[in-house]
Structures are given as structure tokens and as C-alpha cells.
Design a protein around this motif. Structure first.
Motif, PDB file in Angstrom:
ATOM      1  N   THR A  65       0.806  -1.218  -0.102  1.00  0.00           N
ATOM      2  CA  THR A  65       0.012  -0.114  -0.054  1.00  0.00           C
ATOM      3  C   THR A  65       0.980   1.240   0.147  1.00  0.00           C
ATOM      4  O   THR A  65       0.517   2.655  -0.524  1.00  0.00           O
ATOM      5  CB  THR A  65      -0.860   0.021   1.216  1.00  0.00           C
ATOM      6  OG1 THR A  65      -0.185  -0.221   2.409  1.00  0.00           O
ATOM      7  CG2 THR A  65      -1.793  -0.943   1.089  1.00  0.00           C
ATOM      8  N   ALA A  66       2.061   1.228   0.465  1.00  0.00           N
ATOM      9  CA  ALA A  66       3.043   2.136   0.733  1.00  0.00           C
ATOM     10  C   ALA A  66       3.399   2.577  -1.119  1.00  0.00           C
ATOM     11  O   ALA A  66       3.508   3.793  -1.230  1.00  0.00           O
ATOM     12  CB  ALA A  66       4.285   2.151   1.380  1.00  0.00           C
ATOM     13  N   ALA A  67       3.677   1.721  -1.654  1.00  0.00           N
ATOM     14  CA  ALA A  67       3.803   1.911  -3.078  1.00  0.00           C
ATOM     15  C   ALA A  67       2.840   2.525  -3.925  1.00  0.00           C
ATOM     16  O   ALA A  67       2.837   3.325  -4.599  1.00  0.00           O
ATOM     17  CB  ALA A  67       4.385   0.594  -4.043  1.00  0.00           C
ATOM     18  N   LEU A  68       1.448   2.081  -3.546  1.00  0.00           N
ATOM     19  CA  LEU A  68       0.241   2.814  -3.908  1.00  0.00           C
ATOM     20  C   LEU A  68       0.231   4.214  -3.647  1.00  0.00           C
ATOM     21  O   LEU A  68       0.118   5.023  -4.585  1.00  0.00           O
ATOM     22  CB  LEU A  68      -1.040   2.203  -3.642  1.00  0.00           C
ATOM     23  CG  LEU A  68      -1.671   0.975  -4.330  1.00  0.00           C
ATOM     24  CD1 LEU A  68      -2.657   0.504  -3.578  1.00  0.00           C
ATOM     25  CD2 LEU A  68      -1.901   1.341  -5.785  1.00  0.00           C
ATOM     26  N   ALA A  69       0.680   4.536  -2.568  1.00  0.00           N
ATOM     27  CA  ALA A  69       0.628   5.980  -2.078  1.00  0.00           C
ATOM     28  C   ALA A  69       1.643   6.685  -2.973  1.00  0.00           C
ATOM     29  O   ALA A  69       1.385   8.054  -3.074  1.00  0.00           O
ATOM     30  CB  ALA A  69       0.763   6.125  -0.731  1.00  0.00           C
ATOM     31  N   ARG A  70       2.842   6.156  -2.911  1.00  0.00           N
ATOM     32  CA  ARG A  70       3.887   6.773  -3.882  1.00  0.00           C
ATOM     33  C   ARG A  70       3.542   7.134  -5.174  1.00  0.00           C
ATOM     34  O   ARG A  70       3.863   7.976  -5.639  1.00  0.00           O
ATOM     35  CB  ARG A  70       5.268   6.109  -3.777  1.00  0.00           C
ATOM     36  CG  ARG A  70       5.833   5.839  -2.294  1.00  0.00           C
ATOM     37  CD  ARG A  70       7.136   5.168  -2.210  1.00  0.00           C
ATOM     38  NE  ARG A  70       7.127   4.143  -2.603  1.00  0.00           N
ATOM     39  CZ  ARG A  70       7.158   3.080  -1.523  1.00  0.00           C
ATOM     40  NH1 ARG A  70       7.175   3.344  -0.226  1.00  0.00           N
ATOM     41  NH2 ARG A  70       7.083   1.895  -1.869  1.00  0.00           N
ATOM     42  N   LEU A  71       3.004   6.070  -5.792  1.00  0.00           N
ATOM     43  CA  LEU A  71       2.205   6.464  -7.297  1.00  0.00           C
ATOM     44  C   LEU A  71       1.193   7.362  -7.270  1.00  0.00           C
ATOM     45  O   LEU A  71       1.349   8.225  -8.290  1.00  0.00           O
ATOM     46  CB  LEU A  71       1.585   4.904  -7.842  1.00  0.00           C
ATOM     47  CG  LEU A  71       2.471   3.829  -8.016  1.00  0.00           C
ATOM     48  CD1 LEU A  71       1.773   2.706  -8.424  1.00  0.00           C
ATOM     49  CD2 LEU A  71       3.397   4.133  -9.357  1.00  0.00           C
ATOM     50  N   VAL A  72       0.395   7.494  -6.402  1.00  0.00           N
ATOM     51  CA  VAL A  72      -0.567   8.691  -6.476  1.00  0.00           C
ATOM     52  C   VAL A  72       0.403  10.054  -6.234  1.00  0.00           C
ATOM     53  O   VAL A  72      -0.141  10.876  -7.015  1.00  0.00           O
ATOM     54  CB  VAL A  72      -1.450   8.195  -5.234  1.00  0.00           C
ATOM     55  CG1 VAL A  72      -2.503   9.786  -5.219  1.00  0.00           C
ATOM     56  CG2 VAL A  72      -2.452   7.236  -5.676  1.00  0.00           C
ATOM     57  N   ASP A  73       1.365   9.976  -5.225  1.00  0.00           N
ATOM     58  CA  ASP A  73       2.010  11.193  -5.357  1.00  0.00           C
ATOM     59  C   ASP A  73       2.798  11.659  -6.572  1.00  0.00           C
ATOM     60  O   ASP A  73       2.720  12.845  -7.093  1.00  0.00           O
ATOM     61  CB  ASP A  73       3.129  10.935  -4.208  1.00  0.00           C
ATOM     62  CG  ASP A  73       3.949  12.393  -4.004  1.00  0.00           C
ATOM     63  OD1 ASP A  73       3.354  13.399  -3.615  1.00  0.00           O
ATOM     64  OD2 ASP A  73       5.198  12.417  -4.098  1.00  0.00           O
ATOM     65  N   TYR A  74       3.362  10.721  -7.328  1.00  0.00           N
ATOM     66  CA  TYR A  74       3.918  11.012  -8.576  1.00  0.00           C
ATOM     67  C   TYR A  74       2.885  11.389  -9.664  1.00  0.00           C
ATOM     68  O   TYR A  74       3.108  12.294 -10.470  1.00  0.00           O
ATOM     69  CB  TYR A  74       4.465   9.652  -9.371  1.00  0.00           C
ATOM     70  CG  TYR A  74       5.641   9.291  -8.744  1.00  0.00           C
ATOM     71  CD1 TYR A  74       6.971  10.110  -8.520  1.00  0.00           C
ATOM     72  CD2 TYR A  74       6.041   8.026  -8.384  1.00  0.00           C
ATOM     73  CE1 TYR A  74       8.203   9.679  -7.889  1.00  0.00           C
ATOM     74  CE2 TYR A  74       7.135   7.671  -7.793  1.00  0.00           C
ATOM     75  CZ  TYR A  74       8.169   8.466  -7.478  1.00  0.00           C
ATOM     76  OH  TYR A  74       9.477   8.123  -6.939  1.00  0.00           O
ATOM     77  N   ALA A  75       1.624  11.131  -9.526  1.00  0.00           N
ATOM     78  CA  ALA A  75       0.515  11.809 -10.434  1.00  0.00           C
ATOM     79  C   ALA A  75       0.235  13.420  -9.722  1.00  0.00           C
ATOM     80  O   ALA A  75      -0.764  13.894 -10.425  1.00  0.00           O
ATOM     81  CB  ALA A  75      -0.817  10.846 -10.185  1.00  0.00           C
TER      82      ALA A  75
END
Length: 819
Positions: free
Chosen positions: A726-736
Motif C-alpha cells: 500500500t505504501a507503493a500505491l501511495a507513492r504512485l499517487v504522489d507521482y501523479a
């Protein structure tokens, strides 16, 4: 930046009705063939005054995206009496218009500023306008709305075609040129660039700096530019002494050399080839983020997207060299001599596309030139599937204005000879220095310098649309009386032709390769529906293969059936790589060829071939057709290709593979350390998909490789997220988020779509992207919103966010997704 084509065939017919009438009136029996060129009415804008000098002084409120400006226009009336002057100006808030103590009455509309007074020819005059505006186009403020402060804060302009009017009231059309000066006051922590020479840099008591730039020669107003950011400068000089100021991100000095490679050599090449010195006092280039095009040839100062600005590895994936040369060429073609109206835009873009081919030939040889030309020909022929508009039509479209026009210049070189072509171009540039041009001016240059009447060439390739289609056949022929032998080409033009589109007339080369290694070439004009061309066979040898237009000079479609032995011989022996490429491509598509023969032949040619495009075609085919993997030569070739020195060959393999076979695993694993970020990113994705149990191990192996625009990092985060991180998901959202430039955001949005993941924060970022000024980011967001709103839970997230949109039109567009 080019508009899509919209005209119909009916409009073309309607435009030619007067010509048809003239032809009919001239005779009483058989209809006369129409030879008058395809003409369209001029789109040149009328003007009442000649603007000679423009002085722009601006400061900014960046968070509010607001311009506080003053502009002084110096002009001479063109008419005996002028009582109003209309300037272009979108959403201008004008405080006053004056000259000294004289105040002028004015009126503003949504798109103009009208100044009232009395001016008489030929008295020179001026007025000054104090104004403010909040431009929606033409000037952009990326980074100032990033709440985290991570994004680069910049201000930059993009004037072409008619967007300078969004940040300064001005006559915004290319048929008028003026000497400009720009005075910009801004925070002292930033570097400011504008057109011309920096005359003064003054420190102000409030911590700002005033930068004063000025031009010495006139240029069109769409070429006025400003760029503000935190930059370092790499300084170079051409052999002739032209100062080059090459801006780079101040925190990335290692990006300067890979970005600006060959820059000085390009100036040297063009000055020598054109025979006309660089026409301005200096030349600068500057990268900007979220750029809405590729690059822009502002006079003396090119702006380009920072997606071309990166380290040595990024340059392997997206080199700036070709775009650099394109924009530099514009300093002559577009800035020095400038289009008179919209229909003349090809005189900018086609030339700026043509000369990079010559520079690449200078660097890498004739085959590279041919390969670039083939790309242009494909683009033009693809556009022709939609309509038959000529290059000079105002709605011709990018594929014709850039690609087809450049291919036409190649054909013109072939017709007149290269040195004679450049002599005519030299005359054209010198005759119209700092002036305005149209196509007739270029055509006249050939009559003036070479005595050539090229009416027929310009008529068929520029004023009219369409391209020829040839059906070609060859037959060995022997004369029983003399014993003489030759190869007979039968050529038929099969495209539809009529009074509006006659048959094409071009000189074409015909070449035959014989079994003893000799070859014969004949050049002949082809202009009728049917032609017979004889190529001698003096040694009475069997023909190995024949070529119609070797090197593919002519923009055309061709039907030329050849046997498998002929194609194999052509693939092995043709002089030019493009002809070898065509033969191999035909063999790949040959369904009668067995997999064994195909695999062995491709493996043989890969070992012998040296041109990258042919080698990439071979391994792309071997990698993508899994039926060929059972042959040892195919497996050996793919393994060798992944170790090849040419990045294009390695990239062709990893992009064509759908999965990694076990026998290729070690070689693909090696790609995790490749010099190309694209190859690393694709390799980790392929390996994770093919060997799921080792996916996180592969991610760990590339943990220190970020990649241009976080390409590799985002691929790894997606792989982690697929496995419940889930931390990876949060980082992907941040990159967007708005904290990153648009390509990083695009990459992240694509990864989240693949995961089918959306949350409230991503909805906010997608809505920001959906109404961004960068159209590529807008399209990525639009497609993501369309996907996510198919899910009822996600659709509700978007519905709740609708109230956060500040404009009614934005809410209406979002509502279309929710219906």
C-alpha cells in the motif's frame, strides 16, 4: 501546434471553379487540359500601420499568474489617414494609453485593444499602454501552485501561432516585423532570458533584478519570448564567432553536455551549407517544464521541453540533437525570412525538417538520411488516407507541413542537383533578408539563379495534393536480330487523375543488379500513364533483382511484385540500406516462406547487416514471432542482439518480447544494468511478468535507477503495488500530483490505471491534470477519468469532487464523464 485538416473535397472543387470556366471558354470542341496551378485565396491580414519598434516592460505576480505590463509601440501609418489602430489582446485590463502628456481614447473587447486618434502617412508616431492581464495561453507559470514546493518554479512563453496577444497587447500576425526590447523585473534568485542581447542587468532595492534585452534586427511578434527559472549557462562559440548560451537546470550541470551535443557544429554546418551567416547577434537555448510542444524557435532564444534535457543515459532514449538542429534551422527559415500568411508555414517547417536530415547525413552517412526520409514519406502517405489537401492549404496539417514538405525538398534536390539547390536557397535568403515571403518567392529563386522554370514541380507537389502510385513490372528482353539484351520496366501510374490532379512528372532511376556482380542504372522522366524503360544488359547476365527508384527518393506508393530469390538477393546486395530494409520487410510478410527459411535468413542478415534500422527490424520480428523461437539461429540472434552496441537494436528486442522465454532470461536480466533507462524499465516489467516469484528481487536490483521522468521507479512501484504494497500505491499517487512535471504524472497515471486503483487524493490530482494547459496531460487524465468512472465507487468520488472545480465549464465537462 498545427491545426487538424477540416476542408472537404467539395471546397477544393469550388475553389477551382473559376479555372474550369476559363478553360472551357477558350475552345469550342475538345476540353483543354487544365495546367493552371491550384490556387487558394490569400489569407494575409490587412494592416493600417507598420510597427517598427516594440518595447515591453513586465513584472509578475506568479502565484496569481498575473502580468503587470507596459508596452510602447513605435509605428508609421501605411494609409494617408488612420483614425484607429486595432491591437490583438485577450482579456486585457488597460489602465491608460498615452504619448507623453497626450492621452488616447481606447476601447477593449475580449480579444482586442482599439486605440483612437489621428495619424497620417508618413509621420512616425508612438503610444504606450499600461495594462494587466492573467493569460490563459501564451504565458505559463508552472510550479507556483505546487503546495509542497518540490516542482521547479518557472515562467515561460509560447507565441506561435497567435498567442503573444495573451500577455501583451500587440499586432500578432507574421506579416509585420519589428525590432523589440524586453525589460523584465523579477526575483534575484532567478535567471531571466529574452530575445537578443542582454544590455543591462540592474539590482533593485526590493531584492529584484531588472533584465533589459534588445534586438538589433526586426522579427515577427510570435517569436517574442521570456523564460524565467533557476539555470546555469554553458557558453560556446561557433567557428565564425557566434556566441552560444546554452541554459541548463542549475542543480543538474551534468545534463548540459548530453543535451547540447553538436550545438556549435550545427551552426558551422548551416553557415557553410547555406552560405549565409547566422543572422542574429547570438543564440541561446533553454529547457522548460510542462512544455506544450517540442520546442520553439524564438528569435535568438529557443525554448524546448525539458523532456529533452537529461543525463547521458536519458539522451540514449530521447536525444535533443534532431530537435536542436530543427530549431536552429528556423533561425534562418522562419525568423530571418518569415511567412507572409498561414499558407506559407511550410517555408518554415519543411526547411527546418529538411536540413536536420543533411546534418545527420554529415554525421552518420547517406543511409541515415534515407531512413529519416522514409519516416517522412510514411507520415505523408498516412495523411493522404484522410484527404488530398495540398501542402499550401491552410488546413494541410502537420504531416504535410513538416514531413511531406521536407520530402518534397529532397525531390527538388534530386531534380535540380544539390549544389544548384543550395545556390538558389542562398539567393532566396539573401534577397528576402529580414523580410516576409511566400512560396512564389522561393520558386522565383530557381528562375533567378539557375534559369529554371519549375512551375510544373511546384504545381504538382505544393499547389496540388495527392501522390503518385506506380505499378512496376520487369521483363528480360533479347533482340533476336542484334543479340542485344535488356531488362524492360513497364511503369503505370495507377492513381486517379483528372483535370484537378494530373499525372505526376518526375525523373526516376531504374537499376538492375546482375549475377556477375555488375549493375546498370538508367534515369528517365516518367510523366504519362504508361512508360516502357529499358535498362541495358551488356554482358547478357541473368538478373538478380531490379530497383525502381533506388534509395526511395520519390514520395509514392509502389506495386512491384518480386520473387523470393529476388527479394533475398536485394536484401543481401542492394547498395542502400533502405532498399535492403524493404526487401526484408517484404520477406517477413511473405506467408509462403517457411518458418525455418525465414528464421535462418533473418539470422544470416543480422550477422551481416550494419545499419541499425534493418538490424532492429530483424530482431523485432524474431522476438515478436514466438514460432521462430524454436530455431537455434533465432535464439542465438536474439541473445546477441541484447548485447549489441546499438541501443536501438537492444530496445527493439525488449519492446517486441511479450514474455521472456527461459533460454533468454539471463540475457534480459543483463538489461537491468543497461545504459538506456527505457530498456531497464521494460526489462524489469518483462521479468516480473514472466517470473512472478522473482519480481521483487528484480525490483531490488534496480532500486538505485530512477529513470528519466521516474520511468523505472514508477514501474517498480507498480510491481510492488500489484503484490499488496500500500505504501507503493501511495507513492504512485504522489507521482501523479502537481508536484511533478507532466510526463512523470502521465507515467504514474498509466500505472494506476493498470492497477485500477483510485482514491480521493488521486481524484483531486486527476481533476487538476484534466484542466491543465498541457494537452498530453489533459488526454491522460481524460482517459483515466473515463476508465475510473465506470466503477460506481470511484464515480461517486468524482461526483463529490465536482464542487471543488472553480469554473462552470469544468463542472460541465466532468459531468459528461458521470452520465
Amino acid at each position: 501546434m498545427m491545426r487538424k485538416t477540416t476542408a472537404t473535397g467539395f471546397l477544393l472543387w469550388l475553389a477551382l471553379c473559376p479555372l474550369l470556366l476559363v478553360a472551357q471558354l477558350g475552345q469550342s470542341t475538345e476540353p483543354e487540359r487544365i495546367v493552371t496551378r491550384f490556387e487558394l485565396p490569400s489569407t494575409e491580414r490587412e494592416r493600417l500601420v507598420d510597427f517598427e519598434h516594440i518595447r515591453i516592460a513586465v513584472r509578475f505576480d506568479p502565484p496569481a499568474k498575473r502580468v503587470i505590463g507596459q508596452v510602447t509601440h513605435v509605428f508609421t501609418p501605411l494609409r494617408d489617414r488612420v483614425d484607429s489602430i486595432v491591437l490583438d489582446g485577450i482579456g486585457m485590463m488597460v489602465q491608460r494609453v498615452y504619448r507623453g502628456d497626450t492621452m488616447y481614447r481606447f476601447r477593449t473587447t475580449d480579444s482586442t485593444v482599439v486605440i483612437y486618434g489621428t495619424w497620417r502617412y508618413p509621420s512616425r508616431d508612438s503610444f504606450t499602454i499600461d495594462y494587466e492581464c492573467s493569460p490563459k495561453r501564451g504565458m505559463y507559470f508552472p510550479g507556483w501552485d505546487d503546495p509542497t514546493g518540490r516542482k521547479r518554479k518557472q515562467i515561460w512563453t509560447q507565441g506561435q501561432p497567435f498567442d503573444t496577444r495573451h500577455w501583451v497587447p500587440i499586432y500578432d500576425y507574421p506579416n509585420d516585423k519589428a525590432i523589440t526590447e524586453t525589460i523584465i523585473t523579477f526575483d534575484s534568485a532567478y535567471t531571466v532570458l529574452s530575445n537578443g542581447t542582454l544590455r543591462e542587468k540592474r539590482q533593485n532595492p526590493d531584492g529584484t533584478v531588472t533584465w533589459h534585452y534588445s534586438m538589433t534586427k526586426p522579427h515577427a511578434t510570435y517569436l517574442i519570448m521570456i523564460a524565467i527559472g533557476k539555470y546555469g549557462v554553458l557558453e560556446r562559440r561557433s567557428r565564425s564567432g557566434v556566441p552560444l548560451r546554452l541554459y541548463y537546470y542549475a542543480d543538474k550541470p551534468e545534463w548540459a553536455e548530453p543535451t547540447y551535443r553538436y550545438s556549435a557544429e550545427m551552426v558551422d554546418f548551416l553557415e557553410q551549407r547555406l552560405g549565409v551567416p547566422f543572422p542574429w547577434e547570438s543564440y541561446a537555448q533553454v529547457p522548460v517544464q510542462d512544455y506544450i510542444a517540442g520546442a520553439m524557435e524564438n528569435t535568438t532564444a529557443t525554448v524546448f521541453g525539458d523532456f529533452f534535457h537529461g543525463d547521458e543515459r536519458a539522451a540514449l532514449d530521447r536525444s535533443y540533437v534532431g530537435v536542436n538542429m530543427h530549431e536552429l534551422t528556423h533561425q534562418w527559415f522562419g525568423d530571418f525570412v518569415t511567412q507572409r500568411d498561414e499558407r506559407s508555414i511550410w517555408l518554415h517547417e519543411s526547411f527546418a525538417t529538411f536540413y536536420p536530415k543533411l546534418f545527420y547525413r554529415h554525421l552518420f552517412g547517406e543511409d541515415y538520411h534515407h531512413w529519416m526520409r522514409r519516416s517522412e514519406q510514411r507520415a505523408a502517405l498516412t495523411a493522404a488516407q484522410n484527404n488530398q489537401l495540398p501542402i499550401l492549404h491552410r488546413n494541410a496539417g502537420t504531416a504535410r507541413i513538416y514531413s511531406k514538405g521536407s520530402a518534397v525538398l529532397d525531390m527538388l534536390v534530386d531534380v535540380v542537383g544539390e549544389e544548384q539547390f543550395h545556390r538558389a536557397v542562398r539567393h532566396y535568403l539573401r534577397t528576402h533578408a529580414y523580410g516576409r515571403v511566400e512560396t512564389r518567392d522561393f520558386e522565383r529563386a530557381f528562375a533567378d539563379t539557375l534559369g529554371m522554370n519549375l512551375h510544373w514541380f511546384f504545381d504538382q507537389w505544393l499547389y496540388r495534393g495527392g501522390e503518385p502510385t506506380y505499378r512496376v513490372r520487369t521483363t528480360p528482353v533479347a533482340d533476336p536480330r542484334t543479340g542485344e539484351q535488356w531488362i524492360e520496366f513497364t511503369v503505370e501510374q495507377t492513381q486517379t487523375s483528372d483535370a484537378l490532379q494530373p499525372l505526376f512528372r518526375m525523373p526516376i532511376n531504374f537499376e538492375v543488379y546482375y549475377q556477375d556482380g555488375s549493375r546498370q542504372r538508367v534515369r528517365q522522366w516518367i510523366s504519362d500513364r504508361f512508360h516502357i524503360v529499358r535498362v541495358p544488359n551488356p554482358k547478357k547476365q541473368p538478373m538478380l533483382f531490379a530497383l525502381f527508384d533506388p534509395g526511395s527518393v520519390i514520395l509514392k506508393r509502389v506495386e512491384f511484385e518480386k520473387s523470393t530469390p529476388e527479394l533475398m538477393a536485394q536484401a543481401r546486395l542492394a547498395q542502400f540500406a533502405i532498399d535492403r530494409y524493404d526487401a526484408i520487410e517484404a520477406l517477413i510478410q511473405d506467408s509462403t516462406l517457411s518458418d525455418s527459411v525465414k528464421a535462418h535468413f533473418l539470422g544470416e542478415r543480422f550477422a551481416a547487416e550494419r545499419f541499425f534500422a534493418v538490424r532492429a527490424l530483424i530482431v523485432r520480428t524474431l522476438a515478436g514471432d514466438e514460432r521462430l523461437h524454436r530455431f537455434a539461429i533465432a535464439r542465438r540472434t536474439l541473445s546477441q542482439a541484447l548485447h549489441d552496441n546499438d541501443v536501438e537494436v537492444r530496445r527493439a528486442v525488449v519492446t517486441a518480447l511479450r514474455t521472456v522465454p527461459g533460454w533468454l532470461r539471463t540475457d534480459v536480466e543483463r538489461c537491468l544494468q543497461d545504459s538506456s533507462y527505457q530498456i531497464v524499465g521494460r526489462a524489469v516489467e518483462l521479468l516480473a511478468e514472466s517470473f512472478p516469484s522473482a519480481a521483487l528481487e528484480y525490483v531490488e536490483r534496480v532500486r538505485d535507477c530512477e529513470g528519466a521522468h521516474y520511468r523505472v521507479r514508477i514501474a517498480c512501484e507498480r510491481i510492488r503495488a500489484e503484490r499488496g504494497d500500500t505504501a507503493a500505491l501511495a507513492r504512485l499517487v504522489d507521482y501523479a500530483s502537481p508536484s511533478y512535471e507532466f510526463i512523470t504524472r502521465e507515467n504514474a497515471i498509466a500505472a494506476l490505471r493498470a492497477l485500477n486503483w483510485c482514491d480521493t487524493l488521486l481524484v483531486r490530482y486527476l481533476l487538476d491534470a484534466r484542466f491543465h494547459f498541457n494537452s498530453r496531460l489533459v488526454n491522460a487524465a481524460r482517459e483515466a477519468i473515463a476508465q475510473f468512472t465506470q466503477n460506481s465507487r470511484y464515480r461517486e468520488l468524482f461526483r463529490r469532487s465536482m464542487a471543488t472545480l472553480p469554473e462552470q465549464w469544468q463542472r460541465e465537462q466532468l459531468l459528461q464523464h458521470l452520465r
